[in-house]
Design an enzyme around this catalytic site. Structure first.
Site, PDB file in Angstrom:
ATOM      1  N   ASP A   1       0.841  -1.301  -0.071  1.00  0.00           N
ATOM      2  CA  ASP A   1      -0.050  -0.004   0.153  1.00  0.00           C
ATOM      3  C   ASP A   1       0.905   1.288   0.033  1.00  0.00           C
ATOM      4  O   ASP A   1       0.491   2.299  -0.776  1.00  0.00           O
ATOM      5  CB  ASP A   1      -0.846   0.097   1.078  1.00  0.00           C
ATOM      6  CG  ASP A   1      -1.844  -1.339   1.439  1.00  0.00           C
ATOM      7  OD1 ASP A   1      -1.337  -2.200   1.032  1.00  0.00           O
ATOM      8  OD2 ASP A   1      -2.692  -1.262   2.151  1.00  0.00           O
TER       9      ASP A   1
ATOM     10  N   GLU B   1      -5.907 -11.435  -4.915  1.00  0.00           N
ATOM     11  CA  GLU B   1      -5.926 -12.257  -3.583  1.00  0.00           C
ATOM     12  C   GLU B   1      -7.031 -13.332  -3.656  1.00  0.00           C
ATOM     13  O   GLU B   1      -6.845 -14.280  -2.770  1.00  0.00           O
ATOM     14  CB  GLU B   1      -6.101 -11.424  -2.490  1.00  0.00           C
ATOM     15  CG  GLU B   1      -4.785 -10.667  -1.925  1.00  0.00           C
ATOM     16  CD  GLU B   1      -4.775  -9.851  -0.646  1.00  0.00           C
ATOM     17  OE1 GLU B   1      -5.778  -9.896  -0.194  1.00  0.00           O
ATOM     18  OE2 GLU B   1      -3.707  -9.628  -0.345  1.00  0.00           O
TER      19      GLU B   1
ATOM     20  N   GLN C   1      -9.920  -7.191  -6.511  1.00  0.00           N
ATOM     21  CA  GLN C   1      -9.428  -5.830  -6.517  1.00  0.00           C
ATOM     22  C   GLN C   1      -8.789  -5.482  -7.952  1.00  0.00           C
ATOM     23  O   GLN C   1      -8.378  -6.617  -8.419  1.00  0.00           O
ATOM     24  CB  GLN C   1      -8.555  -5.274  -5.456  1.00  0.00           C
ATOM     25  CG  GLN C   1      -7.360  -5.948  -5.179  1.00  0.00           C
ATOM     26  CD  GLN C   1      -6.706  -5.721  -3.887  1.00  0.00           C
ATOM     27  OE1 GLN C   1      -7.098  -6.436  -2.799  1.00  0.00           O
ATOM     28  NE2 GLN C   1      -5.516  -5.104  -3.875  1.00  0.00           N
TER      29      GLN C   1
HETATM   30  C1  BGC Z   1      -5.621  -6.225   0.111  1.00  0.00           C
HETATM   31  C2  BGC Z   1      -4.447  -5.880  -0.170  1.00  0.00           C
HETATM   32  C3  BGC Z   1      -3.696  -4.915   0.862  1.00  0.00           C
HETATM   33  C4  BGC Z   1      -4.094  -5.165   2.149  1.00  0.00           C
HETATM   34  C5  BGC Z   1      -3.794  -3.945   3.226  1.00  0.00           C
HETATM   35  C6  BGC Z   1      -5.939  -6.410   1.777  1.00  0.00           C
HETATM   36  O1  BGC Z   1      -7.390  -6.737   1.732  1.00  0.00           O
HETATM   37  O2  BGC Z   1      -6.086  -7.349  -0.424  1.00  0.00           O
HETATM   38  O3  BGC Z   1      -3.912  -5.570  -1.541  1.00  0.00           O
HETATM   39  O4  BGC Z   1      -2.271  -4.875   0.814  1.00  0.00           O
HETATM   40  O5  BGC Z   1      -5.658  -5.243   2.328  1.00  0.00           O
HETATM   41  O6  BGC Z   1      -4.463  -2.694   3.058  1.00  0.00           O
END
Ligand code: BGC
Length: 729
Positions: free
Chosen positions: A327, A468, A583
């Site tokens: 992030d 994810e 996402q």
């Molecule tokens: C997201 C990740 C992100 C993490 C922290 C997760 O829900 O899929 O991409 O890095 O949250 O924000």
């Protein structure tokens, strides 16, 4: 003025948690939640510290919350007068972004009387260890008032308790509360001093709390005001005895007084805004949301240390283990690079300091080089567990593969270093370890890549991607392209060092024994497979065989949900066997490598993936906004922009995954808001170190004004419907 102020009129118990996040005060050293002074750990009051973590055996390691030095509770004729105990006649809570000051005013009814409480507080940007508050009480009728104020050590912890060996002291008119963490035995010391001219004072000590009881006969209509100064120091700060440091800070604060301290603090914030503000004419809602986002990014930025970075939930609590994810590099860092390069440098250096942890992780998995932690803490070691989600059906931990397989993280780290370097020209960062990180990441990817002899190419197999929900897939274009990028950057770095810093080059190659890796990484760079848009449709498949998965409507998929918060990914999640993704993934690729794909390809993919994206992460909508703006789908761009910009304000985000609480602020969305405004709507780019714009302003926006800086030069940019003006300032 309104566009600088987050305000809530009326009291709503259901918003305690949300307000705690949104009204956060922070200065990069600590974050103080937007709770009311009478709240305790039950209402999630927290003063979350940066760079100091603790682990209790068998529980998750997370940041430490300091004892709450801003605690105040009022009693009238012996009865508590708080928003939790009394009838509330009026209540307002305010956060002024411009000066980073929190205010409240509450009128409470008790026994045919009314008590008015007002407070103003700030977490100083001028002295990072200091919090200051001015608190007033008045009563409609004569009555007996007791104010209890002091330090509450009974703190909110998610995986705690992290503090033990409490001790309290009253010395030189200061309250002191000291405790020690479990794991690293750090001392956390909170010292409180008060300026008050009324009442009889008594000290009240209990195990984890020390307060003063201030008793007085209140005259009707008279306002009784005091100011409070609270310092937080730990043995992590290298200041010698943290209690002594606290005493010195409080004595100094008492001498300077509230007004002066407030002035010092707010002047620094005003200066920040001179750089960072984006001014929108014609859209008050967007203007407000942009300022909200920028405020939160600035509040949590590490100004004082290059050994910490920004956690995924900022300083709003211990959620997500206070861990730093990709992030920071992809969503937040650009804001700092183009506005506050010194802070950007701290963020980049944090990853350089974390290299040993990344090397250790690569080794643990049998690879070479640097495999960065998916969830990184103070030491760069991996904080992500193998079982990161609890299954809501069985109550059992689910095996997740974020930690093991989300290998794009190392490339994201390289991206951060390189973006910073390109925009600032700061070659020193490469010499101070940046180059070593880049080479070690490239080396990691070579050891991870699989050479397919029959196809004469390297493939990247068995990975988890930004999406994810689909774990352990093959040849994700974002991951593969970022690996190629890492190799490209590695060779640019080598070239630069060789030509300009030859001695450093030689030393580095020999120090990390890199000579043989050069040819290998060249081969990877040349022969790495990156899937191309399909001939007929222009779709870029998110991973091998993605298009063979069930193509289901998102609504239909959601109708299959049996239990709230059930995890949609993992081995048996509802999305796993479908094309529904969590996402932006291919869309992220298309944003990052805009110049390599035609608009036709970008459009086809935006339209294909958009209805298939759940936006189950706060990182998603900004990417859809930026690409939509680029494609001149301005209405879509605006819709996704506002979703990103108002995620915290509207509180429409996932609070739970499985049974795991993930609420808090969303700095990646705050950064995404800035990205979407600047790179989406303004269409900012740089050529020969000069800014250019290609505006696609939303319909309502009459104009947009902001600053940017590149290679040490600042520019002011003004865009209106008919013209754009870029001036060097
Ligand atoms: C997201 C990740 C992100 C993490 C922290 C997760 O829900 O899929 O991409 O890095 O949250 O924000």
């Amino acid at each position: 003025m309104k566009q600088w102020v987050l305000g809530n009129k009326g009291y709503n118990r259901a918003r305690i948690g949300l307000n705690g996040n949104n009204f956060l005060l922070a200065n990069g050293y600590m974050g103080y939640r937007g709770t009311l002074e009478e709240y305790t750990k039950i209402q999630h009051t927290a003063c979350t510290l940066t760079g100091i973590y603790d682990q209790l055996k068998g529980k998750w390691r997370e940041p430490v919350n300091a004892p709450n030095g801003l605690f105040v509770k009022v009693y009238c004729n012996g009865k508590p007068v708080t928003v939790l105990d009394s009838n509330i006649k009026e209540h307002t809570q305010i956060l002024d972004f411009k000066s980073a000051v929190h205010k409240r005013r509450t009128v409470l009814k008790i026994d045919h009387n009314e008590i008015i409480i007002t407070s103003e507080r700030f977490v100083s940007l001028h002295d990072l260890h200091l919090m200051c508050m001015r608190y007033s009480v008045s009563s409609l009728k004569n009555c007996e008032i007791t104010i209890e104020t002091g330090i509450d050590g009974d703190v909110w912890d998610i995986n705690g308790p992290h503090l033990k060996n409490f001790s309290t002291r009253f010395n030189d008119n200061c309250l002191v509360l000291k405790a020690v963490t479990n794991e690293q035995k750090h001392t956390i010391a909170v010292v409180e001093g008060i300026k008050i001219k009324f009442g009889k004072h008594k000290i009240n000590k209990r195990k984890k709390i020390i307060t003063r009881l201030i008793e007085f006969e209140a005259e009707a209509g008279k306002e009784y005001t005091f100011s409070k100064y609270v310092s937080v120091f730990t043995t992590n700060d290298n200041v010698g005895d943290p209690v002594e440091a606290g005493f010195a800070s409080i004595q100094n604060s008492l001498e300077q007084g509230y007004e002066k301290l407030l002035e010092n603090h707010s002047n620094l914030w005003h200066k920040r805004w001179e750089n960072a503000d984006i001014i929108i004419d014609g859209d008050k809602k967007a203007q407000f949301a942009i300022r909200y986002s920028i405020y939160h990014l600035l509040a949590i930025a590490p100004v004082h240390s290059d050994k910490i970075s920004i956690p995924a939930r900022g300083l709003s609590s211990q959620v997500y283990k206070g861990a730093i994810f990709w992030d920071t590099e992809l969503f937040m860092l650009p804001f700092f690079i183009y506005n506050f390069p010194q802070i950007a440098r701290n963020l980049v250096k944090y990853r350089i300091h974390s290299l040993p942890g990344a090397r250790q992780k690569a080794k643990e998995y049998g690879y070479d080089g640097a495999f960065y932690a998916w969830e990184s803490q103070d030491n760069g070691k991996e904080a992500c567990t193998h079982f990161n989600v609890i299954d809501v059906f069985t109550g059992r931990p689910l095996r997740t593969f974020y930690r093991d397989k989300q290998i794009h993280i190392s490339a994201d780290v390289v991206y951060g270093i390189w973006e910073y370097y390109k925009a600032t020209g700061d070659e020193k960062i490469l010499l101070e370890g940046g180059a070593e990180v880049i080479l070690e990441c490239a080396r990691f990817y070579y050891s991870f890549a699989y050479f397919k002899k029959d196809k004469n190419r390297y493939e990247i197999l068995d990975v988890t991607t930004p999406d994810e929900y689909h774990e352990r897939v093959n040849n994700n274009p974002y991951t593969n392209r970022m690996i190629k990028y890492t190799a490209d950057v590695a060779f640019e770095t080598l070239e630069l060092l060789k030509n300009k810093y030859n001695k450093v080059y030689k030393n580095l190659i020999s120090k990390i024994n890199f000579r043989d890796d050069i040819a290998k990484i060249k081969d990877l760079q040349k022969n790495l497979y990156i899937s191309e848009p399909l001939k007929k449709t222009d779709i870029i498949e998110q991973f091998d065989n993605y298009l063979k998965l069930e193509d289901i409507d998102l609504k239909k998929l959601k109708s299959r949900i049996i239990k709230p918060n059930e995890y949609l990914g993992g081995p048996s999640g509802l999305a796993t066997t479908t094309q529904i993704i969590k996402q932006a993934d291919v869309i992220l690729l298309l944003n990052q490598f805009k110049d390599e794909y035609s608009n036709q390809v970008k459009k086809a993919n935006w339209e294909y993936y958009e209805p298939r994206t759940e936006h189950g992460s706060s990182l998603s909508t900004s990417m859809y906004s930026i690409l939509a703006a680029h494609l001149r789908k301005t209405d879509w761009a605006y819709k996704y922009f506002m979703k990103t910009a108002t995620i915290d304000l509207e509180g429409k985000y996932k609070q739970y995954v499985g049974t795991l609480y993930i609420g808090g602020t969303h700095p990646a969305a705050n950064g995404g808001t800035w990205l979407a405004a600047i790179f989406g709507f303004a269409g900012l780019s740089f050529k020969n170190d000069k800014p250019l714009v290609n505006p696609k302003l939303p319909k309502k926006w009459k104009s947009m004004k902001f600053n940017t800086q590149i290679k040490g030069k600042r520019y002011s940019i003004e865009i209106s419907k008919s013209k754009s003006k870029i001036v060097s300032v």
